[in-house]
Design an enzyme around this catalytic site. Structure first.
Site, short mmCIF file in Angstrom:
data_model
loop_
_atom_site.label_atom_id
_atom_site.label_comp_id
_atom_site.label_asym_id
_atom_site.label_seq_id
_atom_site.Cartn_x
_atom_site.Cartn_y
_atom_site.Cartn_z
N HIS A 82 0.84 -1.20 0.00
CA HIS A 82 0.00 0.00 0.00
C HIS A 82 0.87 1.25 0.00
CE1 HIS A 82 -3.47 2.53 0.86
NE2 HIS A 82 -2.69 3.19 1.70
N ASP A 161 -15.20 2.42 9.30
CA ASP A 161 -14.25 3.42 8.77
C ASP A 161 -14.96 4.40 7.85
OD1 ASP A 161 -11.59 4.56 8.10
OD2 ASP A 161 -12.10 3.78 6.13
N ARG A 168 -15.01 12.57 10.40
CA ARG A 168 -13.73 13.27 10.59
C ARG A 168 -13.58 14.41 9.59
NH1 ARG A 168 -9.80 8.69 9.57
NH2 ARG A 168 -8.23 10.34 9.65
N SER A 183 -7.44 3.85 10.19
CA SER A 183 -8.32 3.88 9.03
C SER A 183 -7.71 3.10 7.86
CB SER A 183 -8.57 5.34 8.64
OG SER A 183 -9.13 5.45 7.35
N LYS A 187 -8.63 -1.22 6.45
CA LYS A 187 -8.99 -1.65 5.09
C LYS A 187 -8.02 -2.71 4.56
CE LYS A 187 -9.46 2.77 4.40
NZ LYS A 187 -9.85 4.18 4.17
#
Ligand code: URA
Ligand code: CA
Length: 434
Positions: A82, A161, A168, A183, A187
């Site tokens: 990621h 989330d 947020r 967060s 995922k």
């Protein structure tokens, strides 16, 4: 248990128990706890922070709030990668087939998302015929057969989330390390891989502009991953200037193909080898990083990575001839050069602004509904540290309109040429393993 007491406890700087954390995450997901109470708690977390144990509990609760992808039918250690943000980041397109060519199973769940260019899926859809509409069963079969497949986000992944992120966004609590880290990690964890390599960008084009902040985020994410049982490490990489030369969807696919042919830009190739070696070692397919790097580098040069890419495209309906003839990809109607206004050394190419210019050409999505123009974008001809003569081209604009004066102006504002000598920035800054 009362939400009031949980807010008060965090407000006063005390640590929340795992029961308290799952109480508020579940209650909020189900709609039992109102936005105003969760807003107050988020603001308390923003100011009081969370311990590593609390961050891991928060992440685990968010993972449990929805579906989790079961990849256990895929043999071997599944490694995900990621990258946080970035401009013109083509690494996933290269890394997926590259590490798969060494037998590492890559089960990639990817998004479209908003931004300067499309997400990985948008880029792949520039290949005629390629599609990601496959069932989870087909996805698992494809990875077992070919070692690599990419699917769109399916199912009800981390609904907690989604709700918390929206809240947020309107309560000035996005920019908080524990909240960002949990967060993103929720995922990644829900999508099922055994191990995770993170590429945390820093610099003008990144979410975390300062190196200290990027390190703090990396440490937070690595700690969460390891605490919830996923072997996780992070590389901190530079995003002051765009990575590679291409920014745009089809243009990045072309750049990925060149890289898989062993002929890509040096910085992009090097970062792929760095991240790829980490993935191969986490997957237990090489004993050392050096061995992994050597074998990856071999496969870029002997055609095996490119063959893997072709098989991958074909298995999801794509026209694999693009790998030998990238001109089949969508192309913009017009190209324009951006001539340097003076001679000297390029000292600054502000990644963020180059991304914005690509977006102005139509390469990205401003809202979920916008259409992407796959052919447009920007190709840098010079990078930081390169010498340039007056009148020589800094970059090439690929557009579907002749009205590009505002884009040119934006680009001129983003690039600085000086009389001094300038070093290229380092490609990576640090590796974080715990
Ligand atoms: N991206 C995410 O998915 N979550 C955040 O909190 C920030 C960036
Ligand atoms: Ca690029």
């Amino acid at each position: 248990m009362r939400m009031y007491d949980i807010i008060e406890k965090k407000r006063d700087g005390k640590n929340l128990s795992s029961e308290e954390i799952s109480f508020f995450v579940n209650g909020y997901t189900k709609g039992d706890i109102p936005d105003y109470q969760v807003s107050a708690l988020l603001m308390a977390i923003f100011f009081q922070d969370m311990t590593e144990a609390e961050r891991a509990e928060l992440t685990a609760s968010m993972v449990e709030s929805g579906d989790q992808i079961d990849l256990s039918a895929i043999s071997g250690i599944k490694v995900d990668k990621h990258s946080t943000g970035g401009v013109g980041d083509t690494t996933t397109l290269i890394l997926a087939p590259l590490v798969a060519s060494l037998g590492v199973p890559v089960a990639k769940m990817s998004g479209r998302g908003l931004g300067h260019t499309g997400g990985t899926i948008d880029k792949l859809e520039a290949v005629p015929g390629f599609h990601v509409e496959i069932s989870t069963d087909e996805f698992v079969d494809l990875v077992n057969e070919n070692k690599v497949a990419v699917v769109g986000q399916t199912g009800n992944l981390t609904p907690a989330d989604k709700k918390l992120y929206s809240l947020r966004d309107v309560t000035a609590t996005v920019n908080s390390i524990p909240l960002i880290a949990s967060s993103i990690m929720s995922k990644k964890i829900a999508s099922g891989s055994d191990a995770i390599v993170l590429d945390i960008k820093t610099g003008a084009g990144a979410f975390m502009k300062e190196l200290d902040e990027a390190k703090e985020l990396a440490q937070a994410m690595v700690s969460i991953g390891n605490r919830v049982g996923r072997n996780t490490m992070a590389v901190i990489s530079d995003m002051s200037q765009p990575l590679g030369n291409a920014i745009g969807n089809a243009l990045e696919v072309k750049e990925a193909i060149e890289t898989l042919q062993g002929d890509g830009p040096d910085d992009l190739t090097e970062l792929c080898l760095e991240l790829g070696s980490q993935m191969v070692v986490l997957a237990n397919k090489a004993a050392t990083l050096d061995e992994a790097r050597e074998r990856l580098s071999d496969n870029l040069n002997n055609g095996k990575a490119l063959d893997q890419f072709k098989r991958f495209l074909e298995s999801q309906g794509g026209d694999s001839r693009v790998a030998d003839d990238p001109d089949i990809l969508p192309q913009a109607t017009y190209t324009f050069e951006l001539p340097a206004k003076k001679s000297g050394t390029v000292s600054e190419i502000i990644a963020d602004n180059i991304g914005t210019a690509a977006m102005m050409l139509g390469a990205g999505r401003a809202t979920k509904e916008s259409e992407i123009d796959l052919g447009v974008g920007i190709v840098l001809n010079k990078k930081i540290g390169d010498h340039i003569n007056e009148g020589e081209s800094l970059l090439t604009i690929h557009a579907n309109t002749k009205a590009v004066d505002n884009v040119k102006e934006k680009l001129y504002e983003s690039i600085t040429i000086t009389d001094r000598t300038v070093e290229a920035p380092p490609l990576t800054y640090d590796n974080i393993t715990e």
